[in-house]
Design a protein around this motif. Structure first.
Motif, PDB file in Angstrom:
ATOM      1  N   ILE A 371      18.551  29.076 -18.509  1.00  0.00           N
ATOM      2  CA  ILE A 371      17.175  29.320 -18.927  1.00  0.00           C
ATOM      3  C   ILE A 371      17.071  30.622 -19.730  1.00  0.00           C
ATOM      4  N   THR A 372      16.436  30.526 -20.906  1.00  0.00           N
ATOM      5  CA  THR A 372      16.031  31.703 -21.677  1.00  0.00           C
ATOM      6  C   THR A 372      14.562  31.510 -22.049  1.00  0.00           C
ATOM      7  N   TYR A 373      14.028  32.419 -22.870  1.00  0.00           N
ATOM      8  CA  TYR A 373      12.591  32.369 -23.152  1.00  0.00           C
ATOM      9  C   TYR A 373      12.319  32.445 -24.652  1.00  0.00           C
ATOM     10  N   ILE A 374      11.346  31.641 -25.113  1.00  0.00           N
ATOM     11  CA  ILE A 374      10.958  31.627 -26.520  1.00  0.00           C
ATOM     12  C   ILE A 374       9.434  31.620 -26.615  1.00  0.00           C
ATOM     13  N   SER A 375       8.937  31.917 -27.791  1.00  0.00           N
ATOM     14  CA  SER A 375       7.488  31.886 -28.001  1.00  0.00           C
ATOM     15  C   SER A 375       7.052  30.478 -28.386  1.00  0.00           C
ATOM     16  N   ARG A 376       5.807  30.183 -28.141  1.00  0.00           N
ATOM     17  CA  ARG A 376       5.255  28.864 -28.466  1.00  0.00           C
ATOM     18  C   ARG A 376       5.358  28.566 -29.964  1.00  0.00           C
ATOM     19  N   SER A 377       5.292  29.611 -30.791  1.00  0.00           N
ATOM     20  CA  SER A 377       5.341  29.417 -32.243  1.00  0.00           C
ATOM     21  C   SER A 377       6.704  28.902 -32.725  1.00  0.00           C
ATOM     22  N   GLU A 378       7.730  28.998 -31.894  1.00  0.00           N
ATOM     23  CA  GLU A 378       9.060  28.521 -32.277  1.00  0.00           C
ATOM     24  C   GLU A 378       9.210  27.006 -32.128  1.00  0.00           C
ATOM     25  N   ILE A 379       8.256  26.364 -31.482  1.00  0.00           N
ATOM     26  CA  ILE A 379       8.307  24.914 -31.288  1.00  0.00           C
ATOM     27  C   ILE A 379       7.774  24.225 -32.533  1.00  0.00           C
ATOM     28  N   ILE A 380       8.585  23.363 -33.148  1.00  0.00           N
ATOM     29  CA  ILE A 380       8.185  22.715 -34.398  1.00  0.00           C
ATOM     30  C   ILE A 380       7.776  21.255 -34.206  1.00  0.00           C
ATOM     31  N   LYS A 381       7.973  20.699 -33.017  1.00  0.00           N
ATOM     32  CA  LYS A 381       7.536  19.328 -32.730  1.00  0.00           C
ATOM     33  C   LYS A 381       7.418  19.158 -31.218  1.00  0.00           C
ATOM     34  N   GLY A 382       6.818  18.046 -30.816  1.00  0.00           N
ATOM     35  CA  GLY A 382       6.704  17.748 -29.391  1.00  0.00           C
ATOM     36  C   GLY A 382       5.699  18.610 -28.644  1.00  0.00           C
ATOM     37  N   GLN A 383       4.712  19.132 -29.368  1.00  0.00           N
ATOM     38  CA  GLN A 383       3.718  19.989 -28.710  1.00  0.00           C
ATOM     39  C   GLN A 383       2.983  19.263 -27.582  1.00  0.00           C
ATOM     40  N   GLU A 384       2.894  17.935 -27.683  1.00  0.00           N
ATOM     41  CA  GLU A 384       2.175  17.176 -26.656  1.00  0.00           C
ATOM     42  C   GLU A 384       2.843  17.243 -25.291  1.00  0.00           C
ATOM     43  N   TYR A 385       4.133  17.629 -25.250  1.00  0.00           N
ATOM     44  CA  TYR A 385       4.858  17.715 -23.979  1.00  0.00           C
ATOM     45  C   TYR A 385       4.766  19.100 -23.338  1.00  0.00           C
ATOM     46  N   ILE A 386       4.453  20.121 -24.119  1.00  0.00           N
ATOM     47  CA  ILE A 386       4.596  21.506 -23.644  1.00  0.00           C
ATOM     48  C   ILE A 386       3.814  21.756 -22.363  1.00  0.00           C
ATOM     49  N   ASP A 387       2.569  21.358 -22.303  1.00  0.00           N
ATOM     50  CA  ASP A 387       1.699  21.689 -21.162  1.00  0.00           C
ATOM     51  C   ASP A 387       1.570  20.523 -20.180  1.00  0.00           C
ATOM     52  N   LYS A 388       2.572  19.668 -20.151  1.00  0.00           N
ATOM     53  CA  LYS A 388       2.590  18.511 -19.259  1.00  0.00           C
ATOM     54  C   LYS A 388       3.804  18.571 -18.319  1.00  0.00           C
ATOM     55  N   TYR A 389       3.753  17.740 -17.279  1.00  0.00           N
ATOM     56  CA  TYR A 389       4.928  17.508 -16.440  1.00  0.00           C
ATOM     57  C   TYR A 389       5.768  16.405 -17.092  1.00  0.00           C
ATOM     58  N   LYS A 390       7.070  16.548 -17.056  1.00  0.00           N
ATOM     59  CA  LYS A 390       7.966  15.569 -17.670  1.00  0.00           C
ATOM     60  C   LYS A 390       9.332  15.663 -16.984  1.00  0.00           C
ATOM     61  N   ILE A 391      10.159  14.639 -17.170  1.00  0.00           N
ATOM     62  CA  ILE A 391      11.479  14.605 -16.543  1.00  0.00           C
ATOM     63  C   ILE A 391      12.525  14.996 -17.571  1.00  0.00           C
ATOM     64  N   LEU A 392      13.354  15.970 -17.229  1.00  0.00           N
ATOM     65  CA  LEU A 392      14.443  16.429 -18.086  1.00  0.00           C
ATOM     66  C   LEU A 392      15.702  15.615 -17.771  1.00  0.00           C
ATOM     67  N   VAL A 393      16.285  14.984 -18.805  1.00  0.00           N
ATOM     68  CA  VAL A 393      17.507  14.176 -18.623  1.00  0.00           C
ATOM     69  C   VAL A 393      18.550  14.606 -19.644  1.00  0.00           C
ATOM     70  N   SER A 394      19.758  14.847 -19.190  1.00  0.00           N
ATOM     71  CA  SER A 394      20.852  15.220 -20.099  1.00  0.00           C
ATOM     72  C   SER A 394      21.222  14.050 -20.994  1.00  0.00           C
ATOM     73  N   LYS A 395      21.610  14.355 -22.240  1.00  0.00           N
ATOM     74  CA  LYS A 395      22.055  13.302 -23.164  1.00  0.00           C
ATOM     75  C   LYS A 395      23.427  12.752 -22.791  1.00  0.00           C
ATOM     76  N   THR A 396      24.140  13.465 -21.932  1.00  0.00           N
ATOM     77  CA  THR A 396      25.498  13.059 -21.570  1.00  0.00           C
ATOM     78  C   THR A 396      25.506  12.446 -20.178  1.00  0.00           C
ATOM     79  N   SER A 397      26.070  11.275 -20.048  1.00  0.00           N
ATOM     80  CA  SER A 397      26.089  10.601 -18.757  1.00  0.00           C
ATOM     81  C   SER A 397      27.035  11.297 -17.787  1.00  0.00           C
ATOM     82  N   ALA A 398      27.001  10.867 -16.541  1.00  0.00           N
ATOM     83  CA  ALA A 398      27.835  11.485 -15.512  1.00  0.00           C
ATOM     84  C   ALA A 398      29.288  11.034 -15.598  1.00  0.00           C
TER      85      ALA A 398
END
Length: 515
Positions: A371-398
């Protein structure tokens, strides 16, 4: 020179081509036993006909032509009793090859003619040239918009390579021509090969472009009586640029047989090919179902089926009934509709933030290093997800290369999967499932993803070690105001005891902390 009658009929231990097949991870060499399994699919009367013509358009070790020669020498004994005359006829009139490099041309001739120069005294049959019927020509790529118009490889990457003395261009002759029929100016009864699998495109992530499909397509244009090739199985449900190839193959009723290895190591010893490998028999005069065989952990399952009965080609025959039940009950309401793109916030895999939070409005960035930290202005897409709950899934399988564990079972989703809170974002290493105002709905979605039922359906759409929304093609949507477990899902979809046992035999329980 006196010809040894046992030269092509004896089996040498160890076979040098068997040893060679274990060495390469770039151009995959075919073990003799695999070559013979492919030849066994053909009508055996072909090897008793002195007019049958065979072509390998991508010779590496010459193993296919060598094993065909053995069968022809035995099969034509009654028609051409003299061994030397028989060999002369076979090698000059029935066996043809196109090598993929100059080195493999020498190796193939050595395997087939017992001499890398078939006009030498050591060749078992005498040609009047140094190549015989196994040819190699140095071919150049044809560039347009910085890509080869035939194979799609990138111009810059190729120029950097071939500028070094002795480097091959990898412009394979068979697919770098509009008229492959003019290479030998003849019709072939059988085309058989293990073609090169991929080429570097020098593109984003330096991903490799599949190339085996081009060999299959070009071979079909020659309209042989039979075509058999061994290729990666990734085309079943994935692979860059393979959508049209997959559609064509699945709707091709001339594919009489298809043998699929879930783990490529069961076919090519000690060699991983992501998503496994398969070989098929294309019969020009066959129009009907395909005899589909899947081999997993040594267990073979064969069923005659239509390859196009589902949107993608499912490799596990016994899973078809489960998928039909799910698709019938939910009628296309799939979880894939609630899954983000592969770069949900427009942040590359290497994107990194700062170690300390600078303000209350700072976002927490999940990357592969933590985990690191960035400002909201650095996000260029997907703003609809920022203030929501969502599931994080790795692109690489187990699983490594999409292969099962030693117990033959899969876990599919890595234990790093978790609920992301509002104010948390991620890099290209992850994608997102769901977008909720309510934390409970997100937790219920997470528990659903952990079920064996879901991970089994994901496995049916997997073509390698990568995960994306495509692997959710058969996973149904649920009401996430409640939690779900396997017993409830098995009951909802009316799974039989045998179907439940199948899922349990293939999917491990989901535990955290196992990556």
């Amino acid at each position: 020179m006196s010809l040894n009658p046992d030269l092509f009929t004896s089996v040498y231990k160890p076979d040098v081509l068997s040893c060679l097949a274990d060495l390469s991870n770039d151009e995959v060499f075919t073990p003799p036993d695999v070559a013979n399994r492919m030849l066994d699919m053909l009508p055996q009367e072909l090897f008793r006909d002195p007019e049958t013509k065979f072509l390998d358009p991508a010779c590496k070790s010459g193993v296919f032509l060598r094993e065909i020669a053995k069968r022809l020498i035995a099969g034509l004994a009654d028609k051409i009793p003299n061994l030397q005359e028989r060999c002369d006829w076979i090698f000059k009139n029935q066996l043809y090859g196109i090598a993929i490099t100059e080195l493999t041309s020498l190796l193939s001739r050595r395997s087939v003619y017992c001499s890398k120069y078939p006009n030498s005294p050591f060749s078992i049959t005498q040609f009047d040239n140094v190549q015989g019927n196994i040819i190699f020509h140095k071919i150049k790529h044809t560039w347009q918009n910085k890509k080869c118009i035939y194979c799609g490889t990138a111009e810059n990457g190729q120029l950097n390579d071939i500028a070094r003395e002795g480097m091959e261009s990898h412009a394979y002759e068979f697919i770098h021509t509009l008229h492959p029929e003019e290479i030998f100016n003849m019709k072939f009864d059988v085309i058989i090969s293990n073609p090169p699998y991929q080429l570097d495109t020098n593109g984003a992530g330096k991903q490799a472009k599949p190339i085996y499909n081009l060999f299959v397509e070009k071979a079909k244009k020659l309209n042989p009586r039979y075509l058999t090739m061994i290729i990666p199985s990734r085309w079943f449900s994935g692979g860059m640029g393979l959508d049209d190839f997959r559609d064509t193959m699945m709707h091709d009723k001339s594919i009489r047989k298809l043998v699929d290895y879930t783990n490529a190591k069961d076919c090519f010893q000690n060699l991983s090919v992501s998503g496994g490998v398969c070989y098929f028999l294309w019969d020009r005069d066959h129009k009907g179902q395909c005899e589909f065989t899947n081999i997993t952990n040594g267990d073979s399952d064969t069923v005659s089926r239509d390859l196009d009965e589902l949107p993608i080609l499912v490799r596990y025959n016994k899973a078809i009934s489960i998928i039909h039940k799910v698709m019938t009950k939910d009628k296309g309401h799939l979880l894939s509709d609630n899954i983000s793109s592969l770069m949900p916030f427009g942040l590359s895999t290497s994107y990194r933030g700062r170690e300390k939070r600078s303000s209350k409005d700072t976002l927490a960035l999940q990357a592969s290093n933590g985990i690191t930290y960035i400002s909201r202005s650095e996000i260029i897409k997907g703003q609809e997800y920022i203030d929501k709950y969502k599931i994080l899934v790795s692109k690489t399988s187990a699983e490594h290369a999409g292969e099962p564990g030693k117990d033959g079972m899969f876990r599919i989703i890595p234990s790093s999967m978790r609920v992301m809170k509002p104010g948390e974002v991620c890099t290209h290493s992850y994608f997102l499932v769901g977008c909720y105002d309510d934390a409970e709905e997100a937790e219920n979605t997470l528990s659903y993803l952990k079920t064996k039922f879901v991970r089994f359906l994901m496995l049916m759409s997997m073509s390698g070690f990568g995960l994306s929304k495509l692997v959710f093609s058969f996973v149904p949507m649920q009401d996430f105001h409640k939690s779900w477990n396997d017993d409830e899902l098995n009951e909802k979809y009316g799974l039989t005891e045998d179907e439940i046992a199948l899922i349990d035999s293939m999917i491990k329980p989901y535990y955290g902390g196992e990556d």
